[in-house]
Motif scaffolding. Structure first.
Motif, PDB file in Angstrom:
ATOM      1  N   VAL A  86      64.039  63.649  58.342  1.00  0.00           N
ATOM      2  CA  VAL A  86      65.092  62.894  57.392  1.00  0.00           C
ATOM      3  C   VAL A  86      65.322  61.474  57.979  1.00  0.00           C
ATOM      4  N   ARG A  87      65.116  61.288  59.359  1.00  0.00           N
ATOM      5  CA  ARG A  87      65.198  59.755  59.838  1.00  0.00           C
ATOM      6  C   ARG A  87      63.962  59.140  59.286  1.00  0.00           C
ATOM      7  N   TYR A  88      62.944  59.467  59.288  1.00  0.00           N
ATOM      8  CA  TYR A  88      61.616  58.822  58.762  1.00  0.00           C
ATOM      9  C   TYR A  88      61.729  58.766  57.279  1.00  0.00           C
ATOM     10  N   ALA A  89      62.196  59.784  56.418  1.00  0.00           N
ATOM     11  CA  ALA A  89      62.595  59.462  55.129  1.00  0.00           C
ATOM     12  C   ALA A  89      63.785  58.265  54.932  1.00  0.00           C
ATOM     13  N   GLN A  90      64.676  58.224  55.892  1.00  0.00           N
ATOM     14  CA  GLN A  90      65.496  57.255  55.512  1.00  0.00           C
ATOM     15  C   GLN A  90      64.946  55.777  55.616  1.00  0.00           C
ATOM     16  N   ALA A  92      63.201  68.064  46.129  1.00  0.00           N
ATOM     17  CA  ALA A  92      64.349  69.015  46.062  1.00  0.00           C
ATOM     18  C   ALA A  92      64.791  69.187  47.387  1.00  0.00           C
ATOM     19  N   ASN A  93      63.587  69.332  48.386  1.00  0.00           N
ATOM     20  CA  ASN A  93      64.041  69.763  49.911  1.00  0.00           C
ATOM     21  C   ASN A  93      64.573  68.610  50.400  1.00  0.00           C
ATOM     22  N   ARG A 118      68.235  68.345  52.345  1.00  0.00           N
ATOM     23  CA  ARG A 118      68.122  67.880  53.763  1.00  0.00           C
ATOM     24  C   ARG A 118      69.083  66.657  54.057  1.00  0.00           C
ATOM     25  N   MET A 119      68.948  65.572  53.037  1.00  0.00           N
ATOM     26  CA  MET A 119      69.618  64.408  53.368  1.00  0.00           C
ATOM     27  C   MET A 119      70.989  64.571  53.146  1.00  0.00           C
ATOM     28  N   ARG A 120      71.400  65.495  52.119  1.00  0.00           N
ATOM     29  CA  ARG A 120      72.843  65.769  51.789  1.00  0.00           C
ATOM     30  C   ARG A 120      73.617  66.483  53.135  1.00  0.00           C
ATOM     31  N   ALA A 121      72.673  67.415  53.683  1.00  0.00           N
ATOM     32  CA  ALA A 121      73.187  68.185  54.847  1.00  0.00           C
ATOM     33  C   ALA A 121      73.296  67.207  56.135  1.00  0.00           C
ATOM     34  N   GLU A 122      72.299  66.057  56.100  1.00  0.00           N
ATOM     35  CA  GLU A 122      72.196  65.499  57.543  1.00  0.00           C
ATOM     36  C   GLU A 122      72.959  64.050  57.135  1.00  0.00           C
ATOM     37  N   SER A 164      71.206  57.528  45.957  1.00  0.00           N
ATOM     38  CA  SER A 164      72.265  56.966  46.481  1.00  0.00           C
ATOM     39  C   SER A 164      71.925  56.278  47.782  1.00  0.00           C
ATOM     40  N   TYR A 165      71.380  56.968  48.626  1.00  0.00           N
ATOM     41  CA  TYR A 165      71.075  56.279  50.345  1.00  0.00           C
ATOM     42  C   TYR A 165      70.104  54.864  49.804  1.00  0.00           C
ATOM     43  N   ARG A 166      69.090  55.168  48.877  1.00  0.00           N
ATOM     44  CA  ARG A 166      68.227  54.005  48.471  1.00  0.00           C
ATOM     45  C   ARG A 166      69.051  52.717  47.960  1.00  0.00           C
ATOM     46  N   ARG A 167      69.949  52.762  46.901  1.00  0.00           N
ATOM     47  CA  ARG A 167      70.696  52.033  46.417  1.00  0.00           C
ATOM     48  C   ARG A 167      71.437  51.126  47.343  1.00  0.00           C
ATOM     49  N   THR A 168      71.927  51.882  48.387  1.00  0.00           N
ATOM     50  CA  THR A 168      73.086  51.293  49.359  1.00  0.00           C
ATOM     51  C   THR A 168      72.267  50.628  50.600  1.00  0.00           C
TER      52      THR A 168
END
Length: 328
Positions: A265-269, A292-293, A297-301, A308-312
């Motif tokens: 998840v951190r790498y995806a961020q 989908a996965n 995972r991002m919503r959970a973590e 939404s994360y990318r826009r921010t």
């Protein structure tokens, strides 16, 4: 968070104040954050003694906490020392006004005095947990974590746990890539999870096991896209499965599977912040497989999905050419 208020009380710990100054008081514009306005707010005293290095001068009275985006309560040498009623009232006003309020180590007792821990998860140094339980009987005490985050109120355990909390706040407000850059400046791990244990119950004996774990973790971080699993970590470490799980949990405070999920998840961020890769490609590159996965995972973590994360947090310099590259 641009305006930072630090509550300066008698007996404030030197280390905690130094941590706050290092994260928010330095010019970090080259790391992508700041500049910040830091207010040292004290109740009716011009100077607050900080043993053993003399006095630190307050820059504001308690009214300075008004209008702050983040209010920080450092730990104190005597956690049970009374908190001045005026400071209690100022903390409550700041919280009601929408400021995020966070405590480092025994600063949790300051928040407890203001009633801000009631009904919320909270922690402090393991040595003071029983005392905090009495000071905040309505808190949901977390006895074996590095820090807690209830959105508007956060607490941390121990002096180094306070630095973990500060990096967590930077990551929450400015994104994973900025937090990683700041961690590199501070020469510390970029993301120790709040749920990790405060301390190791049975320290590992001097052996090749611990260096082996470190090399296995580095090996895994370079191969997240390959879809490696816990069994691959066990094989690389050349340990029995039972020994690997035991030593990994003792060294990190989390299971190998949990650690792998968090690293992906951190790498995806970071990919979402720094590239224009489509979400499905980010999922592939981070080893999460499908869009989908990744969303799950991002919503959970993180609490939000990848779009939404990318826009921010997407940086102005995000690479477009990465969209057409092939996964390795």
């Amino acid at each position: 968070m641009r305006t930072i208020g630090v509550l300066l009380l008698p007996g404030t710990r030197v280390f905690d104040l130094a941590v706050l100054g290092e994260v928010w008081g330095q010019d970090r514009t080259d790391s992508g954050i700041g500049p910040f306005t830091v207010r040292l707010c004290s109740p009716g005293r011009v100077r607050t003694p900080l043993s053993p290095f003399g006095d630190v001068a307050a820059t504001h009275g308690l009214a300075g906490l008004g209008g702050c985006d983040l209010v920080l309560a450092p730990g104190r040498d005597d956690p049970g020392a009374p908190v001045p009623p005026a400071a209690v009232a100022a903390l409550r006003r700041a919280h009601r006004a929408g400021a995020t309020v966070a405590a480092l180590c025994s600063g949790a007792f300051t928040l407890a005095a203001a009633g801000l821990l009631d009904g919320r998860p909270a922690t402090t140094h393991w040595r003071d947990l029983d005392t905090l339980a009495r000071a905040a009987p309505r808190a949901d005490l977390q006895r074996d974590v590095l820090y807690t985050d209830d959105g508007g109120v956060l607490t941390s355990a121990g002096v180094v746990g306070g630095l973990d909390l500060c990096l967590h706040l930077v990551r929450r407000d400015h994104g994973a890539d900025v937090a990683a850059a700041l961690a590199r400046r501070l020469v510390m791990p970029s993301a120790r999870e709040g749920g990790q244990r405060q301390y190791v119950d049975h320290p590992l004996p001097p052996s090749a096991a611990q260096p082996g774990l470190a090399s296995t973790m580095d090996w895994a971080l370079a191969r997240l896209a390959a879809g490696i699993g816990v069994e691959d970590l066990v094989g690389h470490a050349r340990m029995s499965e039972r020994t690997f799980h035991r030593e990994f949990a003792a060294a990190t405070g989390v299971t190998p599977g949990r650690w792998l999920r968090v690293q992906r998840v951190r790498y995806a961020q970071r990919l979402l912040e720094t590239t224009s890769l489509p979400v499905d490609r980010v999922a592939e590159r981070s080893g999460l497989g499908t869009a989908a996965n990744l969303r799950r995972r991002m919503r959970a973590e993180v609490g939000v999905g990848p779009d939404s994360y990318r826009r921010t947090f997407r940086s102005a310099g995000a690479t477009v050419e990465a969209c057409t590259s092939t996964s390795s």
